[in-house]
Design a protein around this motif. Structure first.
Motif, PDB file in Angstrom:
ATOM      1  N   GLN A 103     107.158 117.944  65.280  1.00  0.00           N
ATOM      2  CA  GLN A 103     107.326 117.304  66.578  1.00  0.00           C
ATOM      3  C   GLN A 103     105.930 117.122  67.152  1.00  0.00           C
ATOM      4  N   THR A 104     105.718 115.990  67.784  1.00  0.00           N
ATOM      5  CA  THR A 104     104.422 115.736  68.393  1.00  0.00           C
ATOM      6  C   THR A 104     104.567 114.718  69.501  1.00  0.00           C
ATOM      7  N   SER A 105     103.539 114.606  70.277  1.00  0.00           N
ATOM      8  CA  SER A 105     103.489 113.551  71.290  1.00  0.00           C
ATOM      9  C   SER A 105     102.528 112.477  70.777  1.00  0.00           C
ATOM     10  N   ASN A 106     102.330 111.461  71.565  1.00  0.00           N
ATOM     11  CA  ASN A 106     101.375 110.421  71.181  1.00  0.00           C
ATOM     12  C   ASN A 106      99.954 110.758  71.604  1.00  0.00           C
ATOM     13  N   ASN A 107      99.755 111.912  72.233  1.00  0.00           N
ATOM     14  CA  ASN A 107      98.426 112.314  72.688  1.00  0.00           C
ATOM     15  C   ASN A 107      97.565 112.766  71.515  1.00  0.00           C
ATOM     16  N   LYS A 130     103.926 120.469  66.324  1.00  0.00           N
ATOM     17  CA  LYS A 130     104.817 121.628  66.343  1.00  0.00           C
ATOM     18  C   LYS A 130     105.687 121.554  65.085  1.00  0.00           C
ATOM     19  N   THR A 132     102.104 125.948  67.418  1.00  0.00           N
ATOM     20  CA  THR A 132     101.542 124.620  67.207  1.00  0.00           C
ATOM     21  C   THR A 132     100.397 124.720  66.201  1.00  0.00           C
ATOM     22  N   LYS A 191      95.188 116.146  66.646  1.00  0.00           N
ATOM     23  CA  LYS A 191      96.482 116.024  67.312  1.00  0.00           C
ATOM     24  C   LYS A 191      97.228 117.342  67.169  1.00  0.00           C
ATOM     25  N   LYS A 192      97.865 117.792  68.242  1.00  0.00           N
ATOM     26  CA  LYS A 192      98.686 119.009  68.206  1.00  0.00           C
ATOM     27  C   LYS A 192     100.054 118.674  67.633  1.00  0.00           C
TER      28      LYS A 192
END
Length: 136
Positions: free
Chosen positions: A75-79, A67, A50, A64-65
């Motif tokens: 690829q990521t999340s909404n966090n 990948k 990451t 934001k993290k």
């Protein structure tokens, strides 16, 4: 002795650069290369699955993290972690606030290729600008 080292490091870095100038270099993709803990222990990161995307505006920003994928996408999340940017006592500080915690990080150095951050535990993080892996 270790505390003296960190105090000297902060003084040297803060005296040689204007922390306001660091802001222009921070936005972008960063991968961690090394962490030096406050006891002097170093941890090298030769591979990261990451990376951090950091975006900074005048007085706010977020981290934001991400990948990375082999095709150059992410690829990521909404966090994400939001922060407030403040120049205080010749330092550039990022104040994070999440529903779970609050903390401060100080930018010791930032240029086009490198980012150095120290946290409240006096752990020193060295990042380098992320460059995607290309398979030909």
């Amino acid at each position: 002795m270790k505390k003296l080292y960190y105090i000297l490091l902060i003084l040297i870095v803060s005296c040689t650069k204007n922390p306001k100038d660091f802001k222009q270099h921070i936005t972008g993709y960063w991968e961690i290369k090394e962490v030096t803990l406050n006891d002097g222990t170093k941890k090298q990161y030769n591979f990261n699955n990451t990376i951090d995307y950091i975006e900074i505006n005048d007085t706010t920003g977020f981290r934001k993290k991400m990948k990375p994928n082999l095709d150059g996408t992410f690829q990521t999340s909404n966090n994400l972690e939001r922060f407030t940017v403040k120049v205080e006592n010749d330092s550039l500080n990022l104040y994070y606030k999440t529903p779970f915690s609050n903390w401060k990080e100080t930018i010791l150095h930032a240029n086009n290729n490198q980012l150095q951050v120290i946290n409240k535990n006096k752990d020193l993080y060295l990042y380098q600008r992320y460059t995607p892996i290309t398979l030909d």
